[in-house]
Scaffold this active site. Structure first.
Site, PDB file in Angstrom:
ATOM      1  N   CYS A 151     -16.568   1.596   0.301  1.00 57.71           N
ATOM      2  CA  CYS A 151     -15.365   0.802   0.587  1.00 57.71           C
ATOM      3  C   CYS A 151     -14.899   0.981   2.031  1.00 57.71           C
ATOM      4  CB  CYS A 151     -14.249   1.165  -0.389  1.00 57.71           C
ATOM      5  SG  CYS A 151     -13.656   2.862  -0.227  1.00 57.71           S
ATOM      6  N   ARG A 203     -13.602  -8.460   1.945  1.00 57.29           N
ATOM      7  CA  ARG A 203     -12.186  -8.203   1.682  1.00 57.29           C
ATOM      8  C   ARG A 203     -11.369  -9.437   2.059  1.00 57.29           C
ATOM      9  NH1 ARG A 203     -10.245  -3.100   1.607  1.00 57.29           N
ATOM     10  NH2 ARG A 203      -8.343  -4.184   0.974  1.00 57.29           N
ATOM     11  N   ARG A 213       0.880  -1.179   0.000  1.00 55.89           N
ATOM     12  CA  ARG A 213       0.000   0.000   0.000  1.00 55.89           C
ATOM     13  C   ARG A 213       0.908   1.216   0.000  1.00 55.89           C
ATOM     14  NH1 ARG A 213      -5.415   1.456   3.338  1.00 55.89           N
ATOM     15  NH2 ARG A 213      -6.152   0.043   1.736  1.00 55.89           N
ATOM     16  N   ASP A 235     -16.988   7.501  -2.037  1.00 51.52           N
ATOM     17  CA  ASP A 235     -15.752   7.292  -1.284  1.00 51.52           C
ATOM     18  C   ASP A 235     -15.429   8.636  -0.621  1.00 51.52           C
ATOM     19  OD1 ASP A 235     -13.349   6.270  -0.319  1.00 51.52           O
ATOM     20  OD2 ASP A 235     -12.260   6.552  -2.206  1.00 51.52           O
ATOM     21  N   HIS A 288      -7.241   0.845  -6.484  1.00 52.98           N
ATOM     22  CA  HIS A 288      -7.475   0.004  -5.306  1.00 52.98           C
ATOM     23  C   HIS A 288      -8.178  -1.286  -5.779  1.00 52.98           C
ATOM     24  CE1 HIS A 288      -7.824  -1.199  -1.295  1.00 52.98           C
ATOM     25  NE2 HIS A 288      -8.760  -0.403  -0.839  1.00 52.98           N
ATOM     26  N   GLN A 316     -10.074  -3.967  -3.486  1.00 52.38           N
ATOM     27  CA  GLN A 316     -11.385  -3.523  -2.991  1.00 52.38           C
ATOM     28  C   GLN A 316     -12.485  -3.906  -3.983  1.00 52.38           C
ATOM     29  OE1 GLN A 316     -12.258  -1.736   0.008  1.00 52.38           O
ATOM     30  NE2 GLN A 316     -14.256  -2.396  -0.713  1.00 52.38           N
TER      31      GLN A 316
HETATM   32  N1  NVA Z   1      -9.736   6.859  -1.719  1.00 52.61           N
HETATM   33  C1  NVA Z   1      -9.442   6.377  -0.393  1.00 52.61           C
HETATM   34  C2  NVA Z   1      -9.739   4.927  -0.278  1.00 52.61           C
HETATM   35  C3  NVA Z   1      -9.565   4.362   1.105  1.00 52.61           C
HETATM   36  C4  NVA Z   1      -9.803   2.885   1.163  1.00 52.61           C
HETATM   37  C5  NVA Z   1      -7.986   6.667  -0.063  1.00 52.61           C
HETATM   38  O1  NVA Z   1      -7.130   6.463  -0.952  1.00 52.61           O
HETATM   39  O2  NVA Z   1      -7.693   7.101   1.040  1.00 52.61           O
HETATM   40  N1   CP Z   2     -11.276   0.001   2.182  1.00 55.87           N
HETATM   41  C1   CP Z   2     -10.030  -0.098   2.652  1.00 55.87           C
HETATM   42  O1   CP Z   2      -9.088  -0.372   1.934  1.00 55.87           O
HETATM   43  O2   CP Z   2      -9.921   0.093   3.984  1.00 55.87           O
HETATM   44  P1   CP Z   2      -8.555   0.283   4.810  1.00 55.87           P
HETATM   45  O3   CP Z   2      -7.978   1.608   4.397  1.00 55.87           O
HETATM   46  O4   CP Z   2      -8.994   0.261   6.239  1.00 55.87           O
HETATM   47  O5   CP Z   2      -7.626  -0.831   4.496  1.00 55.87           O
END
Ligand code: NVA
Ligand code: CP
Length: 307
Positions: free
Chosen positions: A263, A291, A102, A223, A129, A132
């Protein structure tokens, strides 16, 4: 050997195959059956951003499959102190069987994958992502929402939007994206999706009116307005996204049977109302639970590819 960096690199059949494995694994788990398909395997998990779901699901999933997961935050490993990505990739992939990352720039994960001897999984970048979306599609199947869905995404043109674009373009369904002006999706990614849509029959529409997107949709999703790394822009974004909160009133425009997906994490009172979260809690938290199952399906699939 395959990596899982974006759904763009996967065929419709492959995506469906991963989700099928996930559904099977979930059924087994609910029946108390644990198939140790990844016994003695290790997954390195590099986190340069926060996470609740991604970390818990990968770590738990790997354990349930008989393997082990290592949580590596960039505060702990030398990557965070400037050790080159290519060296980190060579070292970790010489000891572990899979790597989940990540991070911020999508190019980091591409570079890592190009030096990795083992499959690399995108656990979220600024651009995509995809894990997800595996869980989201699995949830659509479980709630019987996957036949000719019309999906409305309302909010920021971000990594989730880009991933919905890839899923729609691959599977061939209708996706309408409503963002405020100035927060539209990346034009290169949109072009890619439109190009793939020609083959799959997907209908992709972008607009600035949330109501137009939601009208007669079968799935509505959103989101956060400020993704990880955009904390400083939050105040400005809350102003710019005025009128974009998905609430019960807007949901009334969708099909009567329509469902709301998120998500998570959700910011109630911003992109979604408290009431709508409560009304659709069942599907939203199934989506979160999925997930675990979806990623187990993915890891098993990637491992099988290696033979
Ligand atoms: N768009 C959000 C998704 C979190 C799962 C982010 O990147 O923070
Ligand atoms: N939706 C998602 O990826 O959640 P986290 O940021 O908690 O991993």
């Amino acid at each position: 050997m395959r990596h899982f960096l974006t759904l763009k690199d996967f065929t419709k059949e492959e995506i469906l195959e991963i989700v099928d494995i996930a559904l099977e694994i979930k059924k087994d788990l609910k029946a108390g059956v644990y198939k140790k398909e990844l016994e003695n395997k290790t997954l390195a998990m590099i986190f340069e951003k926060s996470s609740t779901r991604t970390r818990v699901s990968f770590e738990t999933g790997m354990f349930q499959l008989g393997g082990h997961a290592l949580f590596l935050s960039n505060r702990d490993i030398h990557l965070g102190r400037g050790e080159p990505v290519k060296d980190t990739a060579r070292v970790i992939s010489s000891m572990c069987d899979m790597v989940m990352i990540r991070t911020f720039e999508h190019s980091m994960i591409e570079e890592f994958a190009s030096y990795s001897k083992v499959p690399v999984i995108n656990g979220l970048t600024d651009s995509y992502h995809p894990v997800q979306l595996l869980a989201d599609y699995m949830t659509m199947v479980e709630y019987n929402l996957h036949k000719k869905p019309v999906v409305a995404y309302v909010g920021d043109g971000n990594n989730m939007t880009n991933s919905w674009l890839m899923l729609a373009a691959k599977l061939g369904f209708e996706l309408r994206i409503a963002t405020p002006k100035g927060y539209e999706v990346d034009t290169d990614i949109l072009d890619d999706a439109l190009h793939m849509a020609k083959e799959s029959g997907a209908v992709i529409k972008v607009m600035n009116d949330p109501k137009e997107a939601i009208r007669k949709a079968s799935i509505v999703t959103t989101d956060t307005w400020a993704s990880m790394g955009q904390e400083d822009e939050k105040e400005q974004r809350v102003k710019d996204f005025d009128g974009f909160m998905v609430d019960s009133l807007k949901m009334c425009l969708a099909k009567k049977s329509a469902k709301f997906l998120h998500c998570l994490p959700a910011y109630r009172g911003q992109e979604v109302s408290e009431e709508l979260m409560d009304l659709h809690a069942d599907i939203i938290f199934s989506e979160a639970e999925n997930r675990l199952h979806a990623q187990k399906g993915l890891m098993v699939w990637l491992d099988r590819q290696r033979g």
